[in-house]
Design an enzyme around this catalytic site. Sequence first.
Site, short mmCIF file in Angstrom:
data_model
loop_
_atom_site.label_atom_id
_atom_site.label_comp_id
_atom_site.label_asym_id
_atom_site.label_seq_id
_atom_site.Cartn_x
_atom_site.Cartn_y
_atom_site.Cartn_z
N ALA A 142 6.86 -9.20 40.72
CA ALA A 142 6.89 -8.47 39.34
C ALA A 142 5.83 -9.00 38.57
O ALA A 142 5.20 -10.18 38.70
CB ALA A 142 8.38 -8.92 38.72
N GLY A 173 8.95 -9.82 44.01
CA GLY A 173 9.25 -8.64 43.93
C GLY A 173 8.63 -7.68 44.97
O GLY A 173 9.13 -6.68 45.58
N GLU A 209 10.58 -8.09 48.15
CA GLU A 209 11.86 -7.53 47.76
C GLU A 209 11.64 -6.04 48.05
O GLU A 209 12.48 -5.22 48.47
CB GLU A 209 12.41 -7.97 46.52
CG GLU A 209 12.75 -9.48 46.69
CD GLU A 209 13.12 -10.09 45.15
OE1 GLU A 209 12.15 -9.84 44.19
OE2 GLU A 209 14.14 -10.63 44.93
N GLU A 247 9.26 -17.44 43.44
CA GLU A 247 9.86 -17.25 41.96
C GLU A 247 10.31 -18.84 41.46
O GLU A 247 10.14 -19.17 40.28
CB GLU A 247 11.15 -16.42 42.13
CG GLU A 247 10.86 -14.71 41.94
CD GLU A 247 11.04 -14.41 43.77
OE1 GLU A 247 10.85 -15.28 44.55
OE2 GLU A 247 10.93 -13.36 43.42
N1 CO8 Z 1 2.11 -10.58 37.90
C1 CO8 Z 1 0.69 -10.30 37.15
N2 CO8 Z 1 -0.51 -10.41 37.46
C2 CO8 Z 1 -0.65 -10.98 38.91
C3 CO8 Z 1 0.42 -11.44 39.61
C4 CO8 Z 1 1.73 -10.95 39.12
N3 CO8 Z 1 2.84 -11.36 39.95
N4 CO8 Z 1 -0.08 -11.74 40.79
C5 CO8 Z 1 -1.48 -11.67 40.66
N5 CO8 Z 1 -1.85 -11.09 39.43
C6 CO8 Z 1 -3.18 -11.18 38.90
C7 CO8 Z 1 -3.75 -12.27 38.54
O1 CO8 Z 1 -3.29 -12.83 37.07
C8 CO8 Z 1 -5.22 -11.98 38.48
O2 CO8 Z 1 -5.62 -11.11 37.38
P1 CO8 Z 1 -6.91 -11.66 36.25
O3 CO8 Z 1 -8.21 -10.96 37.43
O4 CO8 Z 1 -6.84 -10.82 35.08
O5 CO8 Z 1 -6.89 -12.97 36.24
C9 CO8 Z 1 -5.39 -11.00 39.51
O6 CO8 Z 1 -4.15 -10.36 39.75
C10 CO8 Z 1 -5.74 -11.55 40.80
O7 CO8 Z 1 -5.18 -12.47 41.08
P2 CO8 Z 1 -5.58 -13.99 41.56
O8 CO8 Z 1 -7.09 -14.14 40.72
O9 CO8 Z 1 -4.49 -15.11 41.18
O10 CO8 Z 1 -5.80 -13.91 43.03
P3 CO8 Z 1 -5.83 -15.11 44.11
O11 CO8 Z 1 -6.30 -14.30 45.43
O12 CO8 Z 1 -6.53 -16.22 43.48
O13 CO8 Z 1 -4.27 -15.71 44.43
C11 CO8 Z 1 -2.04 -14.92 44.65
C12 CO8 Z 1 -3.61 -14.52 44.91
C13 CO8 Z 1 -1.74 -16.19 45.68
C14 CO8 Z 1 -1.07 -13.78 45.28
C15 CO8 Z 1 -1.54 -15.32 43.35
O14 CO8 Z 1 -2.18 -14.18 42.45
C16 CO8 Z 1 -0.26 -15.53 43.08
O15 CO8 Z 1 0.19 -16.48 43.08
N6 CO8 Z 1 0.22 -14.54 42.24
C17 CO8 Z 1 1.56 -14.60 42.01
C18 CO8 Z 1 2.66 -14.60 43.00
C19 CO8 Z 1 4.24 -14.72 42.35
O16 CO8 Z 1 4.41 -15.82 41.90
N7 CO8 Z 1 5.02 -13.80 42.56
C20 CO8 Z 1 6.28 -13.85 42.19
C21 CO8 Z 1 6.38 -13.01 40.90
S1 CO8 Z 1 8.08 -13.31 40.14
C22 CO8 Z 1 8.93 -12.02 40.74
O17 CO8 Z 1 8.34 -11.04 41.52
C23 CO8 Z 1 10.51 -12.07 40.41
C24 CO8 Z 1 11.26 -10.93 41.04
C25 CO8 Z 1 12.34 -10.68 40.35
C26 CO8 Z 1 12.48 -9.28 40.04
C27 CO8 Z 1 11.17 -8.23 40.48
C28 CO8 Z 1 11.33 -7.08 39.95
C29 CO8 Z 1 10.02 -6.25 40.23
#
Ligand code: CO8
Length: 257
Positions: free
Chosen positions: A65, A108, A111, A131
Amino acid sequence: MAYETIITETRGKVGLVTLNRSKALNALNLQLLAELVVAVKDFDADAGIGAMVITGSDKAFAAGADIKEMQAISFADAYLQDLFVGWEDLTRVRKPVIAAVAGYALGGGCELAMMCDFIIAADTAKFGQPEITLGVIPGMGGSQRLTRFVGKSKAMDMCLTGRMMDAAEAERSGLVSRVVPAAELVEEAVKAAAKIADFSLPSVMMAKETVNRSFETTLAEGLRFERRLFHSLFALEDQKEGMAAFAEKRKPNFANR
Ligand code: CO8
């Protein structure tokens, strides 16, 4: 409808949806949710489509998400809007949907993949429910569907530690149905969908319905439900054609495709 966060195309009788927020690793924001639901429902209603594929980019199916969008939401807003309930619409689609996953399928994203009927993974795929690292828990089925896919121990491990699972572990655990080389992912998923789309559509839809019923009911009721659907297929010309084609050693030509 013109979409901004997804791309839709048809490949023969297959509807292909590509998530298209690659700069944000296909983070699932509310606009993407709304567009994806419309696209998938449209394909479901299209008589020219027999099955669908949802895919992302090489680096990410979807990294969850959209955290930046969720960050400021209050409890009252989340609860009163029943935040993310709209994702359930994807599970009401009646034609098969295959998730073709390369790269990250986190939160998400994992999921969403599990809401599809089965998952074909590239060898680069990484699944996780991180999460807990954000101070929350899965919110669109991770704790429920992942547990049904991989069992309690591994689901607890994934949800409590937030660690990722690679494609090989995902296949071993039953989360994905097969792993293919990344370069062939979409082609393989479309091929599988095209194969399904060539069968008799009522049989395909009933097969999906009865497998899904196994998650919702007792074994005795599920077996009865399956048997009744099986009986009903004998009312269709496709059953006569399918069995005649077998006996005559030829390819069936199903009327209801
Ligand atoms: N939300 C918003 N932006 C994101 C997300 C995200 N989940 N994941 C990545 N991005 C963005 C980053 O902020 C970054 O943006 P910017 O260039 O503007 O800084 C861009 O994507 C590239 O990401 P990274 O620079 O972080 O890329 P890396 O290769 O260094 O890392 C990762 C990749 C490991 C995947 C890292 O991006 C990460 O940890 N992302 C978050 C993963 C996460 O925690 N996901 C769970 C989210 S919570 C959730 O899903 C709750 C579900 C409940 C309901 C769901 C309904 C849909």
